[in-house]
Design an enzyme around this catalytic site. Sequence first.
Site, mmCIF file in Angstrom:
data_model
loop_
_atom_site.group_PDB
_atom_site.id
_atom_site.type_symbol
_atom_site.label_atom_id
_atom_site.label_comp_id
_atom_site.label_asym_id
_atom_site.label_seq_id
_atom_site.Cartn_x
_atom_site.Cartn_y
_atom_site.Cartn_z
ATOM 1 N N ALA A 1 0.872 -1.178 0.000
ATOM 2 C CA ALA A 1 0.000 0.000 0.000
ATOM 3 C C ALA A 1 0.906 1.224 0.000
ATOM 4 O O ALA A 1 2.070 1.155 0.406
ATOM 5 C CB ALA A 1 -0.880 -0.022 1.240
ATOM 6 N N GLY B 1 0.715 -5.024 0.956
ATOM 7 C CA GLY B 1 -0.517 -5.113 0.165
ATOM 8 C C GLY B 1 -0.318 -5.790 -1.178
ATOM 9 O O GLY B 1 -1.275 -6.311 -1.759
ATOM 10 N N GLU C 1 -0.550 -9.362 -0.446
ATOM 11 C CA GLU C 1 -1.972 -9.619 -0.163
ATOM 12 C C GLU C 1 -2.808 -9.663 -1.446
ATOM 13 O O GLU C 1 -3.748 -10.449 -1.548
ATOM 14 C CB GLU C 1 -2.502 -8.541 0.800
ATOM 15 C CG GLU C 1 -1.863 -8.657 2.172
ATOM 16 C CD GLU C 1 -2.185 -7.485 3.089
ATOM 17 O OE1 GLU C 1 -1.781 -6.349 2.766
ATOM 18 O OE2 GLU C 1 -2.830 -7.701 4.117
ATOM 19 N N GLU D 1 4.971 -4.959 7.046
ATOM 20 C CA GLU D 1 4.196 -3.920 7.739
ATOM 21 C C GLU D 1 4.696 -3.646 9.148
ATOM 22 O O GLU D 1 4.674 -2.507 9.624
ATOM 23 C CB GLU D 1 2.711 -4.319 7.804
ATOM 24 C CG GLU D 1 1.963 -4.202 6.487
ATOM 25 C CD GLU D 1 1.953 -5.473 5.658
ATOM 26 O OE1 GLU D 1 2.810 -6.361 5.912
ATOM 27 O OE2 GLU D 1 1.100 -5.593 4.772
HETATM 28 N N1 CO8 Z 1 4.570 3.164 -0.866
HETATM 29 C C1 CO8 Z 1 4.933 4.331 -1.442
HETATM 30 N N2 CO8 Z 1 6.037 4.463 -2.186
HETATM 31 C C2 CO8 Z 1 6.799 3.378 -2.357
HETATM 32 C C3 CO8 Z 1 6.488 2.136 -1.788
HETATM 33 C C4 CO8 Z 1 5.291 2.031 -1.017
HETATM 34 N N3 CO8 Z 1 4.879 0.884 -0.473
HETATM 35 N N4 CO8 Z 1 7.453 1.253 -2.129
HETATM 36 C C5 CO8 Z 1 8.332 1.929 -2.880
HETATM 37 N N5 CO8 Z 1 7.951 3.213 -3.025
HETATM 38 C C6 CO8 Z 1 8.630 4.272 -3.760
HETATM 39 C C7 CO8 Z 1 9.840 4.789 -3.017
HETATM 40 O O1 CO8 Z 1 9.462 5.728 -2.025
HETATM 41 C C8 CO8 Z 1 10.666 5.391 -4.120
HETATM 42 O O2 CO8 Z 1 10.105 6.644 -4.455
HETATM 43 P P1 CO8 Z 1 11.086 7.891 -4.808
HETATM 44 O O3 CO8 Z 1 11.830 7.436 -6.038
HETATM 45 O O4 CO8 Z 1 10.133 9.003 -5.064
HETATM 46 O O5 CO8 Z 1 11.979 8.064 -3.635
HETATM 47 C C9 CO8 Z 1 10.377 4.463 -5.297
HETATM 48 O O6 CO8 Z 1 9.168 3.761 -4.967
HETATM 49 C C10 CO8 Z 1 11.469 3.419 -5.514
HETATM 50 O O7 CO8 Z 1 11.664 2.756 -4.280
HETATM 51 P P2 CO8 Z 1 13.108 2.618 -3.574
HETATM 52 O O8 CO8 Z 1 13.985 3.760 -3.948
HETATM 53 O O9 CO8 Z 1 12.857 2.378 -2.114
HETATM 54 O O10 CO8 Z 1 13.636 1.296 -4.300
HETATM 55 P P3 CO8 Z 1 14.692 0.256 -3.719
HETATM 56 O O11 CO8 Z 1 15.054 -0.637 -4.859
HETATM 57 O O12 CO8 Z 1 15.767 0.921 -2.980
HETATM 58 O O13 CO8 Z 1 13.846 -0.610 -2.633
HETATM 59 C C11 CO8 Z 1 11.931 -1.810 -1.821
HETATM 60 C C12 CO8 Z 1 12.773 -1.397 -3.059
HETATM 61 C C13 CO8 Z 1 12.741 -2.759 -0.935
HETATM 62 C C14 CO8 Z 1 10.690 -2.530 -2.321
HETATM 63 C C15 CO8 Z 1 11.541 -0.535 -1.023
HETATM 64 O O14 CO8 Z 1 10.976 0.417 -1.920
HETATM 65 C C16 CO8 Z 1 10.554 -0.775 0.066
HETATM 66 O O15 CO8 Z 1 10.925 -1.292 1.118
HETATM 67 N N6 CO8 Z 1 9.266 -0.397 -0.144
HETATM 68 C C17 CO8 Z 1 8.266 -0.444 0.873
HETATM 69 C C18 CO8 Z 1 7.820 -1.883 1.110
HETATM 70 C C19 CO8 Z 1 6.780 -1.930 2.223
HETATM 71 O O16 CO8 Z 1 7.034 -1.631 3.363
HETATM 72 N N7 CO8 Z 1 5.547 -2.357 1.854
HETATM 73 C C20 CO8 Z 1 4.463 -2.467 2.777
HETATM 74 C C21 CO8 Z 1 3.661 -1.214 2.814
HETATM 75 S S1 CO8 Z 1 2.398 -1.237 4.042
HETATM 76 C C22 CO8 Z 1 1.186 -2.174 3.359
HETATM 77 O O17 CO8 Z 1 1.292 -2.659 2.264
HETATM 78 C C23 CO8 Z 1 -0.015 -2.354 4.195
HETATM 79 C C24 CO8 Z 1 -1.164 -2.991 3.426
HETATM 80 C C25 CO8 Z 1 -2.441 -2.899 4.192
HETATM 81 C C26 CO8 Z 1 -2.926 -1.489 4.299
HETATM 82 C C27 CO8 Z 1 -4.156 -1.416 5.105
HETATM 83 C C28 CO8 Z 1 -4.781 -0.015 5.092
HETATM 84 C C29 CO8 Z 1 -4.681 0.756 6.343
#
Ligand code: CO8
Length: 260
Positions: free
Chosen positions: A66, A111, A114, A134
Amino acid sequence: MNYNNLNIKFDGSLAILKINRPKALNALNKETLTELEIAVDDLNNNKEIKAVIISGEGKKAFVAGADISEMKDMNVKKAKEFSLLGHRVFNKIEESNKIFIAAVNGYALGGGCELALACDLRIAAETAKFGQPEINLGIIPGFGGTQRLAKIVGKPQALELVLTAENIDAQKAVELKLVNRVVETDQLISEAKSLAQTIAQKSAPIISLAKEAVNFALEHPAAEGSKYEANLFSSCFSTLDQEEGMQAFLEKRKAEFKNE
Ligand code: CO8
């Protein structure tokens, strides 16, 4: 319909739907989930379609979760609304009379994992990575992950993923039965299409009954499941395709299903 964050292509009785926010690693914001709901509704109402492949645009991510930037300032009410939106959309996939195949081309985190879990079948590229990170953000999975993951991989493995936030690779995902199979990355969509086409050759109403019966097993005790299966099984005999399937076997020819 033109979507901002989805690409949909049609290929006979298949649809290939890609989440299209590659700059944010296809993270699911509210707009994307809302578009996904409209797309799933449309596909579910489309009589030509038998199977839907869901994947992510770009090489890096299926869906990296998400959208954290959108969730960051949510209060309890907004978070619940967002969670319920995800549940509603993913339930529509799970309960659809079509077969949904997740073709996981990279990160399937939070997400994103999921979303893959809500699909009926999952194929992973060798480069795919799965996880429920998460807990590192101070939240728990909120789009059905705690429920579907536990049913699919069992409680201990689900809890390990949810509590450690560690990613697993595609090979480990197969071992956990989280995915059906792993394929070479550049073969992912063609393998998903091939699986979808194999299914799409069968009768639409019977595909739907098979999915409904197996889904029922995950939610109900065995005795109820047996009764339910007997009802669905017998209802096959009200279809033209049951007549055709058995007639074709006896005539030693391939069945020509009419999807009726
Ligand atoms: N949300 C928003 N932006 C994201 C997300 C995300 N989940 N994942 C990546 N991005 C963005 C980054 O911020 C970055 O943006 P920018 O270039 O503007 O800085 C761009 O995508 C590229 O990402 P990275 O530079 O971080 O790329 P890397 O290769 O260094 O890393 C990863 C890749 C490991 C995938 C890393 O991006 C990461 O850890 N992402 C987040 C993963 C995460 O924590 N996911 C879980 C999110 S919470 C969730 O899903 C809850 C679901 C249920 C919600 C219920 C509602 C309340």
